[in-house]
Motif scaffolding. Sequence first.
Motif, PDB file in Angstrom:
ATOM      1  N   GLY A   1     -13.573  -3.601  15.800  1.00 36.87           N
ATOM      2  CA  GLY A   1     -13.958  -2.809  16.955  1.00 36.87           C
ATOM      3  C   GLY A   1     -12.909  -1.806  17.390  1.00 36.87           C
ATOM      4  O   GLY A   1     -13.192  -0.905  18.180  1.00 36.87           O
ATOM      5  N   ASP A   2     -11.674  -1.962  16.885  1.00 41.49           N
ATOM      6  CA  ASP A   2     -10.607  -1.012  17.219  1.00 41.49           C
ATOM      7  C   ASP A   2     -10.774   0.272  16.410  1.00 41.49           C
ATOM      8  O   ASP A   2     -11.244   0.251  15.269  1.00 41.49           O
ATOM      9  N   SER A   3     -10.368   1.381  17.002  1.00 38.79           N
ATOM     10  CA  SER A   3     -10.370   2.649  16.282  1.00 38.79           C
ATOM     11  C   SER A   3      -9.019   3.315  16.438  1.00 38.79           C
ATOM     12  O   SER A   3      -8.268   3.031  17.376  1.00 38.79           O
ATOM     13  N   LEU A   4      -8.723   4.206  15.510  1.00 39.28           N
ATOM     14  CA  LEU A   4      -7.452   4.924  15.508  1.00 39.28           C
ATOM     15  C   LEU A   4      -7.708   6.335  15.014  1.00 39.28           C
ATOM     16  O   LEU A   4      -8.332   6.525  13.967  1.00 39.28           O
ATOM     17  N   GLN A   5      -7.265   7.327  15.775  1.00 37.36           N
ATOM     18  CA  GLN A   5      -7.365   8.718  15.337  1.00 37.36           C
ATOM     19  C   GLN A   5      -5.957   9.233  15.102  1.00 37.36           C
ATOM     20  O   GLN A   5      -5.052   8.967  15.903  1.00 37.36           O
ATOM     21  N   LEU A   6      -5.788   9.958  13.987  1.00 35.78           N
ATOM     22  CA  LEU A   6      -4.439  10.380  13.623  1.00 35.78           C
ATOM     23  C   LEU A   6      -4.450  11.730  12.913  1.00 35.78           C
ATOM     24  O   LEU A   6      -5.496  12.199  12.453  1.00 35.78           O
ATOM     25  N   LEU A   7      -3.273  12.341  12.818  1.00 33.84           N
ATOM     26  CA  LEU A   7      -3.092  13.584  12.084  1.00 33.84           C
ATOM     27  C   LEU A   7      -2.755  13.242  10.644  1.00 33.84           C
ATOM     28  O   LEU A   7      -1.838  12.458  10.385  1.00 33.84           O
ATOM     29  N   GLY A   8      -3.498  13.815   9.707  1.00 28.48           N
ATOM     30  CA  GLY A   8      -3.320  13.475   8.299  1.00 28.48           C
ATOM     31  C   GLY A   8      -1.962  13.843   7.735  1.00 28.48           C
ATOM     32  O   GLY A   8      -1.512  13.242   6.759  1.00 28.48           O
ATOM     33  N   GLU A   9      -1.277  14.821   8.331  1.00 32.01           N
ATOM     34  CA  GLU A   9       0.003  15.277   7.781  1.00 32.01           C
ATOM     35  C   GLU A   9       1.137  14.280   8.030  1.00 32.01           C
ATOM     36  O   GLU A   9       2.184  14.344   7.396  1.00 32.01           O
ATOM     37  N   VAL A  10       0.925  13.324   8.957  1.00 27.16           N
ATOM     38  CA  VAL A  10       1.917  12.282   9.225  1.00 27.16           C
ATOM     39  C   VAL A  10       1.681  11.123   8.261  1.00 27.16           C
ATOM     40  O   VAL A  10       0.539  10.692   8.067  1.00 27.16           O
ATOM     41  N   LEU A  11       2.741  10.623   7.638  1.00 28.22           N
ATOM     42  CA  LEU A  11       2.601   9.495   6.702  1.00 28.22           C
ATOM     43  C   LEU A  11       1.912   8.325   7.393  1.00 28.22           C
ATOM     44  O   LEU A  11       2.304   7.909   8.495  1.00 28.22           O
ATOM     45  N   HIS A  12       0.879   7.774   6.720  1.00 27.08           N
ATOM     46  CA  HIS A  12       0.145   6.671   7.330  1.00 27.08           C
ATOM     47  C   HIS A  12      -0.479   5.794   6.252  1.00 27.08           C
ATOM     48  O   HIS A  12      -0.637   6.201   5.109  1.00 27.08           O
ATOM     49  N   GLY A  13      -0.850   4.576   6.650  1.00 30.74           N
ATOM     50  CA  GLY A  13      -1.492   3.654   5.723  1.00 30.74           C
ATOM     51  C   GLY A  13      -1.366   2.220   6.193  1.00 30.74           C
ATOM     52  O   GLY A  13      -0.587   1.922   7.105  1.00 30.74           O
ATOM     53  N   PRO A  14      -2.142   1.301   5.577  1.00 29.67           N
ATOM     54  CA  PRO A  14      -2.057  -0.108   5.939  1.00 29.67           C
ATOM     55  C   PRO A  14      -0.663  -0.662   5.680  1.00 29.67           C
ATOM     56  O   PRO A  14      -0.040  -0.352   4.664  1.00 29.67           O
TER      57      PRO A  14
ATOM     58  N   PHE B   1       0.833  -1.202   0.000  1.00 30.25           N
ATOM     59  CA  PHE B   1       0.000   0.000   0.000  1.00 30.25           C
ATOM     60  C   PHE B   1       0.867   1.251   0.000  1.00 30.25           C
ATOM     61  O   PHE B   1       1.922   1.279   0.637  1.00 30.25           O
ATOM     62  N   PRO B   2       0.403   2.290  -0.676  1.00 28.97           N
ATOM     63  CA  PRO B   2       1.122   3.568  -0.600  1.00 28.97           C
ATOM     64  C   PRO B   2       0.852   4.211   0.754  1.00 28.97           C
ATOM     65  O   PRO B   2      -0.139   3.901   1.410  1.00 28.97           O
ATOM     66  N   MET B   3       1.753   5.090   1.192  1.00 27.12           N
ATOM     67  CA  MET B   3       1.527   5.851   2.402  1.00 27.12           C
ATOM     68  C   MET B   3       0.809   7.152   2.028  1.00 27.12           C
ATOM     69  O   MET B   3       1.039   7.713   0.962  1.00 27.12           O
ATOM     70  N   TYR B   4      -0.056   7.630   2.894  1.00 26.26           N
ATOM     71  CA  TYR B   4      -0.872   8.800   2.588  1.00 26.26           C
ATOM     72  C   TYR B   4      -0.526   9.987   3.492  1.00 26.26           C
ATOM     73  O   TYR B   4      -0.090   9.816   4.633  1.00 26.26           O
ATOM     74  N   GLN B   5      -0.769  11.173   2.969  1.00 29.59           N
ATOM     75  CA  GLN B   5      -0.692  12.412   3.718  1.00 29.59           C
ATOM     76  C   GLN B   5      -1.820  13.320   3.250  1.00 29.59           C
ATOM     77  O   GLN B   5      -2.109  13.380   2.058  1.00 29.59           O
ATOM     78  N   HIS B   6      -2.459  14.012   4.152  1.00 33.91           N
ATOM     79  CA  HIS B   6      -3.539  14.929   3.789  1.00 33.91           C
ATOM     80  C   HIS B   6      -3.740  15.916   4.928  1.00 33.91           C
ATOM     81  O   HIS B   6      -3.230  15.726   6.041  1.00 33.91           O
ATOM     82  N   GLY B   7      -4.485  16.960   4.667  1.00 35.02           N
ATOM     83  CA  GLY B   7      -4.771  17.936   5.702  1.00 35.02           C
ATOM     84  C   GLY B   7      -5.780  17.399   6.701  1.00 35.02           C
ATOM     85  O   GLY B   7      -6.443  16.389   6.470  1.00 35.02           O
ATOM     86  N   GLY B   8      -5.897  18.044   7.844  1.00 36.59           N
ATOM     87  CA  GLY B   8      -6.888  17.663   8.831  1.00 36.59           C
ATOM     88  C   GLY B   8      -6.513  16.421   9.617  1.00 36.59           C
ATOM     89  O   GLY B   8      -5.345  16.042   9.713  1.00 36.59           O
ATOM     90  N   SER B   9      -7.525  15.768  10.167  1.00 34.86           N
ATOM     91  CA  SER B   9      -7.317  14.562  10.965  1.00 34.86           C
ATOM     92  C   SER B   9      -8.183  13.437  10.409  1.00 34.86           C
ATOM     93  O   SER B   9      -8.997  13.647   9.509  1.00 34.86           O
ATOM     94  N   GLU B  10      -8.000  12.234  10.951  1.00 30.14           N
ATOM     95  CA  GLU B  10      -8.727  11.079  10.417  1.00 30.14           C
ATOM     96  C   GLU B  10      -9.048  10.091  11.535  1.00 30.14           C
ATOM     97  O   GLU B  10      -8.252   9.878  12.446  1.00 30.14           O
ATOM     98  N   LEU B  11     -10.228   9.506  11.434  1.00 33.96           N
ATOM     99  CA  LEU B  11     -10.639   8.434  12.331  1.00 33.96           C
ATOM    100  C   LEU B  11     -10.767   7.156  11.509  1.00 33.96           C
ATOM    101  O   LEU B  11     -11.396   7.157  10.446  1.00 33.96           O
ATOM    102  N   ILE B  12     -10.165   6.082  11.994  1.00 34.19           N
ATOM    103  CA  ILE B  12     -10.264   4.780  11.334  1.00 34.19           C
ATOM    104  C   ILE B  12     -10.918   3.804  12.303  1.00 34.19           C
ATOM    105  O   ILE B  12     -10.508   3.699  13.473  1.00 34.19           O
ATOM    106  N   TYR B  13     -11.955   3.109  11.846  1.00 34.67           N
ATOM    107  CA  TYR B  13     -12.659   2.130  12.673  1.00 34.67           C
ATOM    108  C   TYR B  13     -12.709   0.805  11.909  1.00 34.67           C
ATOM    109  O   TYR B  13     -13.215   0.746  10.784  1.00 34.67           O
TER     110      TYR B  13
END
Length: 205
Positions: free
Chosen positions: A172-185, A140-152
Amino acid sequence: MTRANERSAGDPYLSRDAMRATIARRLRDYRLDLDWTMTQLSGRSGVSKAMLSKIENAQTTPALTTLSRIAEAMAVPVTTFFRGLDDEQDMLHVKAGQGLNIEHRGSGVGRSYQSLGRMRFPHDRLEPTLVRIDRDDEVFPMYQHGGSELIYVLSGRLEYCYGRRRVVLEPGDSLQLLGEVLHGPGKLVELPIELLSVKAVSSDR
């Protein structure tokens, strides 16, 4: 008295203005959901970039044939552009399986992204997407974007990357993160994986 002051609810000028504004919002919403530039939409629909710009900025009322070409390119019914014309869109209900399939940098065989719609401006700050992963063929590619994100996580199990950190997510797990930090599966532990991603973005994009 100016013409604007003389207009009533049944005035054809007022109706035309409302139609232009509604079509403009719908076009903008779906183009952003697809993550397409104006140039990409023009190439796929055959409608000039100048015309698309006028439509999206509510400067013209497009012909039905023009809207049909745009709708075909976006793979949505042409009636989509008129949704919300007669009543306030203070609620958005998307039935199971009826979200808009979108092309995404991570899209491919065994990976799908489905937009669950967005409220119209200025209440369009939430960007919900249903993500499904059935195969583990590519990285998977790593993502960056403005704002924040919730993953459930709805089903499956995966290792999610956030900067240098790794966290295992289960149903059932959730994760909240800042979009400007590289993230992805990262590592896909148990397939199929289905998760809900909700981005909180600025309404003045």
